[in-house]
Design an enzyme around this catalytic site. Structure first.
Site, PDB file in Angstrom:
ATOM      1  N   GLU A 154      20.602  46.493  19.719  1.00 44.53           N
ATOM      2  CA  GLU A 154      20.355  47.512  20.907  1.00 44.53           C
ATOM      3  C   GLU A 154      21.514  47.700  21.821  1.00 44.53           C
ATOM      4  O   GLU A 154      21.289  47.502  22.826  1.00 44.53           O
ATOM      5  CB  GLU A 154      18.922  47.253  21.577  1.00 44.53           C
ATOM      6  CG  GLU A 154      17.799  47.080  20.816  1.00 44.53           C
ATOM      7  CD  GLU A 154      16.350  46.831  21.487  1.00 44.53           C
ATOM      8  OE1 GLU A 154      16.586  46.057  22.362  1.00 44.53           O
ATOM      9  OE2 GLU A 154      15.502  47.167  20.984  1.00 44.53           O
ATOM     10  N   ASP A 160       8.261  44.862  16.818  1.00 43.15           N
ATOM     11  CA  ASP A 160       8.498  44.521  17.982  1.00 43.15           C
ATOM     12  C   ASP A 160       7.112  44.352  18.920  1.00 43.15           C
ATOM     13  O   ASP A 160       6.785  45.027  19.497  1.00 43.15           O
ATOM     14  CB  ASP A 160       9.398  45.595  18.835  1.00 43.15           C
ATOM     15  CG  ASP A 160      10.014  45.331  20.209  1.00 43.15           C
ATOM     16  OD1 ASP A 160      10.231  43.758  20.477  1.00 43.15           O
ATOM     17  OD2 ASP A 160      10.340  46.089  20.804  1.00 43.15           O
ATOM     18  N   GLU A 174       4.465  43.768  27.164  1.00 44.49           N
ATOM     19  CA  GLU A 174       5.089  45.138  27.150  1.00 44.49           C
ATOM     20  C   GLU A 174       4.205  46.172  26.255  1.00 44.49           C
ATOM     21  O   GLU A 174       3.986  47.094  26.645  1.00 44.49           O
ATOM     22  CB  GLU A 174       6.533  44.937  26.436  1.00 44.49           C
ATOM     23  CG  GLU A 174       7.134  46.167  26.008  1.00 44.49           C
ATOM     24  CD  GLU A 174       8.533  46.093  25.392  1.00 44.49           C
ATOM     25  OE1 GLU A 174       8.968  44.926  25.159  1.00 44.49           O
ATOM     26  OE2 GLU A 174       9.303  46.905  25.112  1.00 44.49           O
TER      27      GLU A 174
HETATM   28  C1  GCV Z   1      15.271  42.737  26.381  1.00 41.44           C
HETATM   29  C2  GCV Z   1      12.369  45.467  22.966  1.00 41.44           C
HETATM   30  C3  GCV Z   1      12.179  45.798  24.462  1.00 41.44           C
HETATM   31  C4  GCV Z   1      13.664  45.542  25.111  1.00 41.44           C
HETATM   32  C5  GCV Z   1      13.999  44.119  24.664  1.00 41.44           C
HETATM   33  C6  GCV Z   1      14.113  43.977  23.344  1.00 41.44           C
HETATM   34  C7  GCV Z   1      14.524  42.667  23.014  1.00 41.44           C
HETATM   35  O1  GCV Z   1      13.299  46.398  22.444  1.00 41.44           O
HETATM   36  O2  GCV Z   1      11.638  47.063  24.532  1.00 41.44           O
HETATM   37  O3  GCV Z   1      13.346  45.790  26.424  1.00 41.44           O
HETATM   38  O4  GCV Z   1      15.295  43.840  25.547  1.00 41.44           O
HETATM   39  O5  GCV Z   1      12.881  44.295  22.637  1.00 41.44           O
HETATM   40  O6  GCV Z   1      13.495  41.946  22.488  1.00 41.44           O
HETATM   41  O7  GCV Z   1      15.792  42.218  22.886  1.00 41.44           O
END
Ligand code: GCV
Length: 703
Positions: free
Chosen positions: A295, A374, A402
């Site tokens: 990411e 996720d 989340e």
């Molecule tokens: C910290 C998901 C979340 C992100 C998070 C990522 C991760 O994509 O939406 O906010 O980033 O996981 O675990 O690194």
């Protein structure tokens, strides 16, 4: 005998969570002796002194070996040589780990013995959890030890307020307890109260900054190390070691080097020096957490290197200090073309890491999210957990909600985690003494298993990590009931075989001491099945997502459908789901060991709850339950909302028995849960009705 002056532990600014003063009533009203040296023995003594002064008991701090004839509770590092209740104490049976303790009760006298002061601290909180039961009942002689040494929490807290993600990424509990708009709090008393709560459930490591390491956060490693020293000093008093998330590009961004290539000598030296500075300042520092090539975070791929190259270079730098590198396996292409049906985000972690099994250094822990996508409410277990027998693998969970209601919805995740921990990759039926569970893999207890066909499993293990759900909110976790998730995570790390309903009971007893039993029953009514309830009114049958892009709260069935994130459901007029079979799909099902790859490959053997994760099926496909997919969607969505209504009813009946501030916050959150669940129900049902044209066989209102 000398009595230490009690340190105040009452916290008037934030909810005491599972450590209200009354949780110490049983200890505080007795004659208690603490014997032994060490910083944590000092912490134990302070806790006991405060409790006995509050509840009228007596506290003595002894030298080891002093007489303890009258004591009703002895917490000692080495056996005292005295008569009375403690006379039954035999020599310490060399505990298996530093944190273990032995608990005996004979003729009403309770003795906690430990070889190390960390064990004494855990023993104290064990007695706190037992309350009066610690002093009642038949004689006992038990040894308690954690299932793994690595019981970690990750904070996704930013030092600077991030323009999109805020102070805490995916935080639903206010600001950060560590940082305030660019600075580490000068007053760390909130951190101290947090550390105490964590110690009471057995957490022993905390990574204090977001795995997405931005420019400001990166400096914690260098010029702002002094602030980390302050935070580490607070956690140290509670037996907790601090870790930092670091950026793989630090040699460039902080060190001014032209590269962060892991095979470059200059880069390796930069990390050696950085590590030396950190451990010089914090001798018990835990290590680094790294999100690389994920990411947008930098990583070894930029230099044509593998993740083993990257992790091992860092591992060498921290090895002289017994430091750890927690290297995350969350590596996938987030710039995927949605038109391309052959690329499957679920495959990515296995494809990247399985070929590297055995290539990581001993002090690298590969941190693997429980599912391949996720942290969805329902996913199959990540096949990476089973594919790395020669690597230390940690299971990563997400306490922050989340994708499970963002702490506005009451969702107790203990049952989900318990199911994950008990999952068996090689023998779904779970023969007694048969193939290992996920908990066995994470705690290193799978070492003797030959079944995987890959020889023995390597020790030491990787343990557990989870994203914390705590912020500077009055209740720590936004929803007061979300405290139960933090509590349960700690307890399941210590003993993954615990029954989540029993853990909830424990939490309820500590958090609401003296409340009538109806409160405990209502908490069970609200929380026991709340994970399943949330699943009922959100994305069905393992298909996942369907959330609002970006903030991830509330329904948006097609929100991610044409985006680059690789999280699709492929609904059309005939059917829905992702074909991940080997025969006709992305091949993901083939990443599992035999029994599961076969089970997932066919809709006739795939578990209903994961059907749409593995298969694209017509809306009229009949599930094992006997219902069609579309009717299942309608029924579960109506039932999910009805269950939330029942939750509200159950809570309303008892809410007057708890503090008004708790009752008000819970009622407000339950009202939002009902609003949101109704929105989910109506959007999802309407979507399926419009796509399929198949009406609800019970004729309920769909729009
Ligand atoms: C910290 C998901 C979340 C992100 C998070 C990522 C991760 O994509 O939406 O906010 O980033 O996981 O675990 O690194």
């Amino acid at each position: 005998m000398t009595a230490d002056s009690p340190r105040p532990i009452t916290d008037h600014t934030s909810h005491p969570a599972w450590l209200p003063d009354d949780a110490f009533a049983a200890i505080g009203s007795r004659r208690v002796v603490v014997a032994g040296d060490g910083a944590l023995a000092g912490t134990v003594a302070e806790e006991v002194a405060a409790a006995t002064s509050r509840f009228g008991g007596a506290f003595s701090r002894l030298e080891v070996g002093d007489g303890v004839a009258d004591a009703e509770l002895v917490l000692t590092l080495t056996p005292p040589d005295a008569g009375g209740g403690a006379s039954a104490v035999a020599a310490v049976d060399a505990p298996g780990t530093d944190e273990s303790f032995r608990l005996t009760r004979e003729a009403g006298a309770v003795v906690v013995q430990a070889a190390c002061d960390a064990g004494l601290l855990h023993g104290l909180f064990h007695v706190v959890r037992l309350g009066e039961a610690a002093f009642d009942g038949p004689d006992v002689d038990e040894t308690h030890a954690p299932a793994t040494d690595l019981r970690m929490l990750d904070h996704w807290d930013n030092v600077d307020v991030h323009p999109v993600m805020g102070q805490v990424e995916r935080g639903y509990s206010g600001g950060s307890i560590f940082y305030d708009n660019g600075f580490v709090h000068a007053d760390l008393s909130r951190v101290e109260r947090y550390a105490r709560l964590l110690a009471a459930v057995g957490i022993n490591r905390v990574a204090i900054n977001n795995v997405n390491v931005h420019a400001r956060e990166a400096r914690l490693l260098t010029e702002d190390l002094g602030d980390v020293v302050r935070v580490a000093a607070v956690f140290r008093r509670w037996g907790i070691r601090v870790h930092l998330s670091v950026s793989f590009a630090s040699p460039i961004t902080l060190g001014g080097l032209p590269t962060s290539d892991p095979l470059d000598q200059g880069v390796a030296h930069w990390w050696v020096r950085a590590a030396a500075r950190v451990w010089d300042a914090i001798p018990d520092f835990g290590g680094f957490v790294v999100k690389a090539d994920s990411e947008g975070q930098p990583g070894p791929f930029a230099y044509g290197r593998t993740h083993a190259d990257g992790a091992n270079m860092l591992a060498a730098a921290v090895e002289p200090y017994d430091g750890l590198i927690h290297w995350r396996a969350f590596v996938y292409d987030h710039r995927q073309d949605w038109r391309d049906r052959s690329t499957d985000r679920a495959r990515a972690a296995y494809d990247h890491f399985h070929p590297l099994d055995g290539a990581f250094s001993d002090n690298v822990v590969l941190q693997v999210k429980y599912g391949p996508l996720d942290f969805q409410v329902r996913e199959p277990l990540s096949p990476v957990l089973a594919a790395m027998p020669h690597t230390r693998v940690a299971l990563e969970l997400q306490i922050t909600q989340e994708y499970t209601g963002q702490q506005r919805h009451a969702v107790y995740l203990g049952p989900q985690w318990s199911q994950i921990l008990g999952f068996r990759f090689w023998d779904p039926a779970g023969r007694e003494g048969g193939s290992p569970t996920v908990a066995d893999l994470a705690t290193g207890r799978a070492k003797a298993v030959e079944d995987p066909g890959t020889g023995t499993w390597r020790k030491p293990a990787g343990g557990f990590a989870a994203v914390s759900n705590v912020g500077d909110d009055e209740f720590w976790t936004g929803h007061p009931f979300a405290q139960a998730n933090l509590y349960a995570y700690g307890r399941l790390c210590w003993d993954p075989t615990l029954d989540p309903a029993a853990v909830l009971d424990e939490w309820a007893g500590l958090t609401f001491p003296g409340a009538p039993d109806a409160v405990r029953q209502a908490l069970h009514a609200v929380l026991d099945r709340s994970w399943e309830t949330y699943e009922q009114y959100t994305a069905p049958l393992g298909v996942g997502f369907m959330v609002r892009p970006g903030h991830h709260y509330g329904p948006d069935v097609d929100g991610y459908e044409y985006t680059p994130w690789g999280t699709y459901h492929f609904a059309d007029r005939d059917g829905i789901g992702v074909d991940r079979t080997v025969r006709t799909g992305t091949g993901y099902a083939g990443q599992y060991p035999g029994p599961w790859s076969a089970a997932f490959e066919s809709p006739s053997t795939c578990p209903d709850e994961l059907l749409l994760f593995f298969h694209h099926v017509p809306y009229t496909h009949v599930l094992h339950s006997g219902k069609t997919v579309v009717q299942h969607v309608y029924d579960t969505h109506f039932e999910g909302v009805a269950r939330v209504e029942a939750m509200i009813e159950a809570w309303s009946a008892v809410s007057g028995h708890v503090e008004p501030r708790v009752s008000e916050r819970v009622s407000e959150r339950l009202a939002e849960q009902l609003r949101s669940a109704t929105e989910w129900r109506d959007q999802v049902n309407t979507y399926f009705l419009r796509k399929s044209g198949i009406p609800d066989e019970r004729g309920r209102t769909i729009f």
